[in-house]
Write a protein that holds these residues in place. Structure first.
Motif, mmCIF file in Angstrom:
data_model
loop_
_atom_site.group_PDB
_atom_site.id
_atom_site.type_symbol
_atom_site.label_atom_id
_atom_site.label_comp_id
_atom_site.label_asym_id
_atom_site.label_seq_id
_atom_site.Cartn_x
_atom_site.Cartn_y
_atom_site.Cartn_z
ATOM 1 N N ASP A 173 -6.244 -3.457 4.002
ATOM 2 C CA ASP A 173 -5.376 -2.764 4.955
ATOM 3 C C ASP A 173 -6.106 -2.143 6.135
ATOM 4 N N ILE A 210 0.813 -1.219 0.000
ATOM 5 C CA ILE A 210 0.000 0.000 0.000
ATOM 6 C C ILE A 210 0.847 1.269 0.000
ATOM 7 N N HIS A 211 2.138 1.140 0.284
ATOM 8 C CA HIS A 211 3.002 2.319 0.383
ATOM 9 C C HIS A 211 3.649 2.690 -0.941
ATOM 10 N N GLY A 239 -1.971 -4.167 3.991
ATOM 11 C CA GLY A 239 -1.477 -3.269 5.020
ATOM 12 C C GLY A 239 -0.631 -4.043 6.010
ATOM 13 N N SER A 276 -4.736 3.001 4.030
ATOM 14 C CA SER A 276 -4.396 3.797 2.852
ATOM 15 C C SER A 276 -5.220 5.079 2.774
ATOM 16 N N THR A 292 -7.132 -3.496 -2.199
ATOM 17 C CA THR A 292 -6.496 -3.038 -0.968
ATOM 18 C C THR A 292 -7.087 -3.767 0.231
ATOM 19 N N ILE A 295 -2.936 7.319 4.497
ATOM 20 C CA ILE A 295 -1.737 7.565 3.699
ATOM 21 C C ILE A 295 -2.039 8.538 2.563
ATOM 22 N N GLU A 296 -3.122 8.282 1.858
ATOM 23 C CA GLU A 296 -3.458 9.138 0.729
ATOM 24 C C GLU A 296 -3.882 10.540 1.199
#
Length: 244
Positions: A235, A137-138, A179, A239, A233, A242-243
C-alpha cells in the motif's frame, strides 16, 4: 519423454484491473492460467485469454460463472495448483439498505470463494497448493458508506485465517492487503479532494501499479513456501497513517 506438468492457477475476477494484472504476471512466469469472470465482463476476459494464448498456445482458459449463485464443480477442479480469490463488489451501502446488498456482497466475496475452494480441495491438497485472497487495508478503519462491502471483505479475510489452519500442512493460505492502485470506477467515494488527501497520506506519494500488486500475489502463491496465515500489505505505507 513426457513433458513436465506446468502448474495451473485460477484467478477470480480476472477480466480487468488487478485481476487481469495477476493473470498476466502468472502467465509471464510460465504458468497456465484460468480466468474467471461474470457474463457482464466476458468480452474483456475473452480478449485477454485470446491474447495470452496467442503468446503461448493452450496456456489460458476462460471460466464464466456468477460466484453469488450455486455452481457445479468447474472443469479444472481436479487439476489445479492454486486459487487467487480476487473477485469483489464495491458498491455504496448503508444501514438503511443493507438487506438489498448483503447477500450479494457475501456471495461474491465469501460464499463463492469458499465453494470454489471446497470443490478444488482434493487437487490443492494433492498438489501441495496455495490460496491467496485479496483483502483490504481498511479492515480496522472502514470507509463510511460501504457497510456490506466491509462486512463481506472482513469475512473473507477471517475465513482465510481459519482455512490456513484447517488446510495445513498441505495447502498454504495467505492474504494480500492492497492500498490504492486506481480509483474505483463509478465510485463517488473518491472526489478530487479526497484523492489528494489520500495521496498525501501515502508515504511513497503515489498510487500503486497493478503489476506491483500482481508480483506480491505471485510471491505468496508460488514462492513463499514457508508462509501461511499471513497478511502482506502492499500500500505504499498508507496503513502506517491509518493505524496511526
Amino acid at each position: 519423454m513426457d513433458n513436465p506438468r506446468i502448474n495451473q492457477y485460477v484467478v477470480t475476477g480476472a477480466a480487468r484491473r488487478g485481476g487481469a494484472a495477476i493473470v498476466r504476471s502468472l502467465h509471464d512466469a510460465g504458468y497456465r492460467v484460468i480466468l474467471h469472470c461474470r457474463t457482464s465482463s466476458q468480452v474483456e476476459a475473452d480478449s485477454l485469454c485470446h491474447t495470452l494464448n496467442a503468446l503461448r498456445p493452450d496456456s489460458a482458459q476462460l471460466w464464466v460463472e456468477d460466484l453469488c449463485n450455486s455452481f457445479p464443480p468447474p472443469f479444472f477442479c481436479t487439476d489445479i495448483d492454486g486459487i487467487v480469490a480476487n473477485a469483489s463488489d464495491f458498491s455504496p451501502t448503508h444501514l438503511d439498505n443493507y438487506e438489498d446488498h448483503l447477500e450479494r456482497d457475501l456471495g461474491s466475496h465469501l460464499y463463492g470463494h469458499l465453494r470454489l475452494i471446497r470443490q478444488c480441495r482434493d487437487s490443492l491438497v494433492k498438489r501441495q497448493g496455495a490460496i491467496v485472497a485479496i483483502g483490504d487495508i481498511h479492515f480496522h478503519r472502514p470507509a463510511s458508506g460501504y457497510l456490506t462491502y466491509h462486512i463481506a471483505k472482513n469475512a473473507l479475510m477471517a475465513a482465510m485465517q481459519a482455512l490456513a489452519v484447517e488446510l495445513a500442512p498441505q495447502v498454504r493460505v495467505n492474504t494480500v492487503l492492497p492500498g490504492h492502485f486506481d480509483w474505483p470506477h463509478k465510485s463517488r467515494a473518491f472526489a478530487e479532494e479526497s484523492r489528494q488527501r489520500i495521496l498525501q497520506a501515502v508515504p511513497l506519494k503515489r498510487l500503486g501499479q497493478f503489476d506491483e500488486l500482481a508480483r506480491a500475489v505471485r510471491f505468496l502463491l508460488c514462492e513463499a513456501t514457508f508462509t501461511t496465515g499471513s497478511f502482506l500489505t502492499v500500500d505504499g505505507g498508507l496503513s502506517l497513517h491509518i493505524e496511526g
